[in-house]
Design an enzyme around this catalytic site. Structure first.
Site, PDB file in Angstrom:
ATOM      1  N   CYS A 115    -114.023  20.140 156.946  1.00 17.10           N
ATOM      2  CA  CYS A 115    -113.809  20.831 155.679  1.00 17.10           C
ATOM      3  C   CYS A 115    -115.093  21.567 155.259  1.00 17.10           C
ATOM      4  O   CYS A 115    -115.437  22.581 155.848  1.00 17.10           O
ATOM      5  CB  CYS A 115    -113.305  19.858 154.623  1.00 17.10           C
ATOM      6  SG  CYS A 115    -112.570  20.698 153.191  1.00 17.10           S
ATOM      7  N   HIS A 209    -108.835  17.227 156.921  1.00 19.62           N
ATOM      8  CA  HIS A 209    -109.542  15.940 156.830  1.00 19.62           C
ATOM      9  C   HIS A 209    -108.942  14.927 157.802  1.00 19.62           C
ATOM     10  O   HIS A 209    -108.072  14.138 157.423  1.00 19.62           O
ATOM     11  CB  HIS A 209    -109.472  15.408 155.401  1.00 19.62           C
ATOM     12  CG  HIS A 209    -110.359  16.128 154.444  1.00 19.62           C
ATOM     13  ND1 HIS A 209    -111.631  15.697 154.142  1.00 19.62           N
ATOM     14  CD2 HIS A 209    -110.175  17.277 153.751  1.00 19.62           C
ATOM     15  CE1 HIS A 209    -112.189  16.544 153.286  1.00 19.62           C
ATOM     16  NE2 HIS A 209    -111.327  17.513 153.032  1.00 19.62           N
ATOM     17  N   GLU A 211    -110.116  12.245 158.794  1.00 20.91           N
ATOM     18  CA  GLU A 211    -110.362  10.860 158.362  1.00 20.91           C
ATOM     19  C   GLU A 211    -109.277  10.333 157.436  1.00 20.91           C
ATOM     20  O   GLU A 211    -109.189   9.114 157.201  1.00 20.91           O
ATOM     21  CB  GLU A 211    -111.742  10.754 157.687  1.00 20.91           C
ATOM     22  CG  GLU A 211    -111.804  11.191 156.234  1.00 20.91           C
ATOM     23  CD  GLU A 211    -111.832  12.689 156.010  1.00 20.91           C
ATOM     24  OE1 GLU A 211    -111.914  13.120 154.845  1.00 20.91           O
ATOM     25  OE2 GLU A 211    -111.764  13.446 157.009  1.00 20.91           O
TER      26      GLU A 211
END
Length: 233
Positions: A115, A209, A211
């Site tokens: 990002c 993202h 994660e």
């Protein structure tokens, strides 16, 4: 080399954090980032902001580097004035993470930007950013989702060859590409969703993202790329 590679993760400073009875400044990172690296087979090392002249020494001890998500990059970094919806700058973080990126590129350490990290990678290589676009974030505190399509023949497409739905929360994007970068994935509206260096060290930036999702292939590709660059210690 054997064993799990050491992957550095950039962190940020947050003031007014409560630690029991204390309210102190802290170097923080959402736990999804280190868990993402651990699930992909790496050891996670948190990198708090430091003086930029120490970045090369920090990167020299790493097998791979992740520049994490966060606030808007200061527009002055790419020769622009702040737009009306651009957030306040974090100059110390910009300086530290740009130094980390420069050190990783110079040393050939595999690098993943997430990002903001992708946007900062683009800026580090002379590119610019779109300061605001609609439709790429959920409500505050909630990640949205949209599909991204890989560009055939890229390193990203080798890791993730099909269209996937990814977790997103951003309002800025890559505009003019930095020197040497190519687009390796796009959203349906044409927004750049991944960039990479097509040759040399493994360098990839993704706008979403990972994660916050279940698909770990991008991070596994980073961990696998460290095998070609790791040196005995």
């Amino acid at each position: 080399m054997t064993g799990r590679p050491l992957i550095g993760l950039s962190t940020y400073l947050e003031s007014g954090t409560r630690w029991g009875v204390w309210e102190l400044e802290a170097a923080l990172l959402p736990v999804g980032y280190p868990r993402m690296v651990q699930r992909a087979g790496g050891l996670a090392a948190m990198l708090p902001p430091d003086a930029p002249e120490h970045a090369a020494a920090a990167v020299a001890r790493l097998d791979g580097l992740v520049i994490t998500g966060g606030p808007d990059v200061e527009p002055a970094r790419y020769g622009a004035v702040p737009g009306p919806r651009t957030g306040p700058p974090d100059r110390a973080r910009d300086t530290w993470e740009l130094a980390l990126i420069d050190a990783a590129l110079a040393r050939g350490v595999p690098l993943l930007g997430i990002c903001r990290g992708m946007q900062l990678l683009n800026v580090a290589l002379g590119g610019t950013l779109v300061q605001h676009l609609d439709g790429h974030a959920g409500t505050p505190g909630v990640f949205g989702r949209h599909p991204v399509e890989p560009v055939p023949g890229t390193r990203y497409a080798a890791a993730v060859p099909e269209e996937i739905s990814v977790p997103v929360f951003h309002h800025q994007a890559v505009d003019r590409l930095g020197t040497g970068l190519v687009v390796s994935a796009r959203a349906a509206d044409g927004t750049v969703e991944a960039v990479e260096l097509p040759s040399g060290p493994w360098v990839l930036g993704v706008q979403w993202h990972p994660e916050m999702g279940e698909d770990a292939r991008v991070v596994r590709a980073l961990v696998e790329a460290t095998g070609a660059s790791r040196v005995p210690r």
